[in-house]
Design a protein around this motif. Structure first.
Motif, PDB file in Angstrom:
ATOM      1  N   VAL A  76       0.826  -1.207   0.000  1.00  0.00           N
ATOM      2  CA  VAL A  76       0.000   0.000   0.000  1.00  0.00           C
ATOM      3  C   VAL A  76       0.864   1.262   0.000  1.00  0.00           C
ATOM      4  CG1 VAL A  76      -2.006  -1.032   1.128  1.00  0.00           C
ATOM      5  CG2 VAL A  76      -0.159  -0.090   2.527  1.00  0.00           C
ATOM      6  N   ILE A  91      -8.017   1.177   3.171  1.00  0.00           N
ATOM      7  CA  ILE A  91      -8.126   1.066   1.717  1.00  0.00           C
ATOM      8  C   ILE A  91      -9.541   1.429   1.269  1.00  0.00           C
ATOM      9  CG2 ILE A  91      -8.074  -0.541  -0.239  1.00  0.00           C
ATOM     10  CD1 ILE A  91      -5.898  -2.109   1.336  1.00  0.00           C
ATOM     11  N   ALA A 100      -4.171   0.516  -2.502  1.00  0.00           N
ATOM     12  CA  ALA A 100      -3.597  -0.835  -2.583  1.00  0.00           C
ATOM     13  C   ALA A 100      -3.039  -1.069  -3.981  1.00  0.00           C
ATOM     14  CB  ALA A 100      -4.662  -1.871  -2.262  1.00  0.00           C
TER      15      ALA A 100
END
Length: 330
Positions: A140, A225, A232
């Protein structure tokens, strides 16, 4: 900079080992006295080799709930024994020879810790019963990062490895970053890796600009996310996972597949009958509705291994992780 960061990480870990040794000594008596002898269906101690609230603790408490709700064990308790990546608890487990009503949660991080810290006790000194499931890391970056794909991130990393700081919530995450560096042709020793104490701290390092990218467990990062605070770029899995709409690193040309598996081990010196009873209890627990609900809730990917398959798997994982530590210069 990378070398000094690595040294600081090791020194901090060694300091933690000394403190954890004292903690382990303090709680050892409660483990040994609470679970010494007796029918495992009457009384069972589940040892989480970390503090409450972490991944190993979560597994132990979900096992406890499933066993209690279905009457598989009359009295089941969870004991937390943190320290040195789980090796304090592993060392104590190895001293409970013949006491079958003890189960300890472990996994990739514990195996890695035995190598990283040169632990006197290894998984070969206890009775390894089963791998339960795998949990995958996700790569990420902050939502405002200029890197929109894994390839873009890696290209920037290649240009100046030390200038793109990485973070992660534990030793396993650092292994994933190392694996990605190798796949990308980057010397892991040149990488700047900022060790964080858990997934929450790693996320904060991303959001406040301390780190530019991170590897962390999918369950730890999913909320950020979905809220749009993190982007991501890749799931670290062998193949796409149902319900997770993130391309794998392998699909994007980076063959990294190290998974964060969770396992159960018992003390050494058990009879064949005691080992079979424990394996049967594990099978019963995994078949409960409560455990299946936990698997879905935490996005775990079931992968049950036991017997000879487990032995071969552990040997292969030990070799693989040892090679990664060599690449890291540790």
């Amino acid at each position: 900079m990378p070398a000094s960061l690595t040294r600081r990480t090791v020194l901090r870990a060694l300091g933690g080992t000394l403190v954890a040794a004292a903690v382990g000594t303090a709680v050892y008596g409660s483990v040994s006295s609470a679970a010494a002898g007796g029918d495992l269906h009457a009384s069972l101690t589940l040892i989480a080799p970390a503090a409450a609230g972490g991944g190993w603790d979560t597994v132990a408490r979900e096992l406890q709930q499933a066993q209690k709700a279905n009457g598989l064990v009359n009295n089941v308790q969870v004991v937390n024994m943190p320290g040195a990546g789980g090796t304090i608890a592993l060392g104590n487990l190895s001293t409970l020879a013949g006491q079958a009503n003890n189960l300890m949660v472990g996994g990739t991080g514990l195996l890695a810790a035995t190598l990283q810290y040169g632990s006197a006790t290894t998984l070969g000194d206890v009775t390894n019963l089963a791998v339960l499931f795998e949990e995958y890391d996700v790569i990420v970056v902050p939502a405002d990062s200029p890197h929109r794909t894994l390839e873009e991130l890696v290209d920037a990393w290649k240009d100046d490895p030390a200038a793109l700081p990485w973070t992660g919530g534990g030793s396993f995450d650092e292994l994933v970053v190392t694996d990605l560096a190798i796949a990308a042709g980057i010397d892991p020793v040149e990488t700047t890796y900022i060790s964080s104490d858990g997934g929450g701290e790693a996320i904060q390092a991303l959001l406040n600009g301390t780190a530019a990218a991170a590897a962390g467990g999918y369950p730890d990062n999913i909320d950020q996310i979905e809220s749009g605070r993190l982007r991501a770029l890749a799931l670290v899995a062998k193949e796409p996972v149902g319900g997770i709409d993130i391309p794998t690193a392998r699909e994007q040309g980076f063959d990294i597949t190290l998974s964060n598996w969770r396992s159960l081990s018992a003390p050494p010196g058990l009879t064949a009958e005691e080992t079979a009873d424990l394996e049967g209890l594990i099978d019963e627990t995994l078949a409960t509705d409560e455990w299946r609900a936990a698997v879905e809730r935490y996005h775990w990917s079931p992968r049950v291994l036991s017997g000879e398959a487990l032995e071969g798997f552990l040997a292969a994982e030990e070799s693989r992780i040892a090679a990664l530590y060599e690449e890291m210069g540790q």
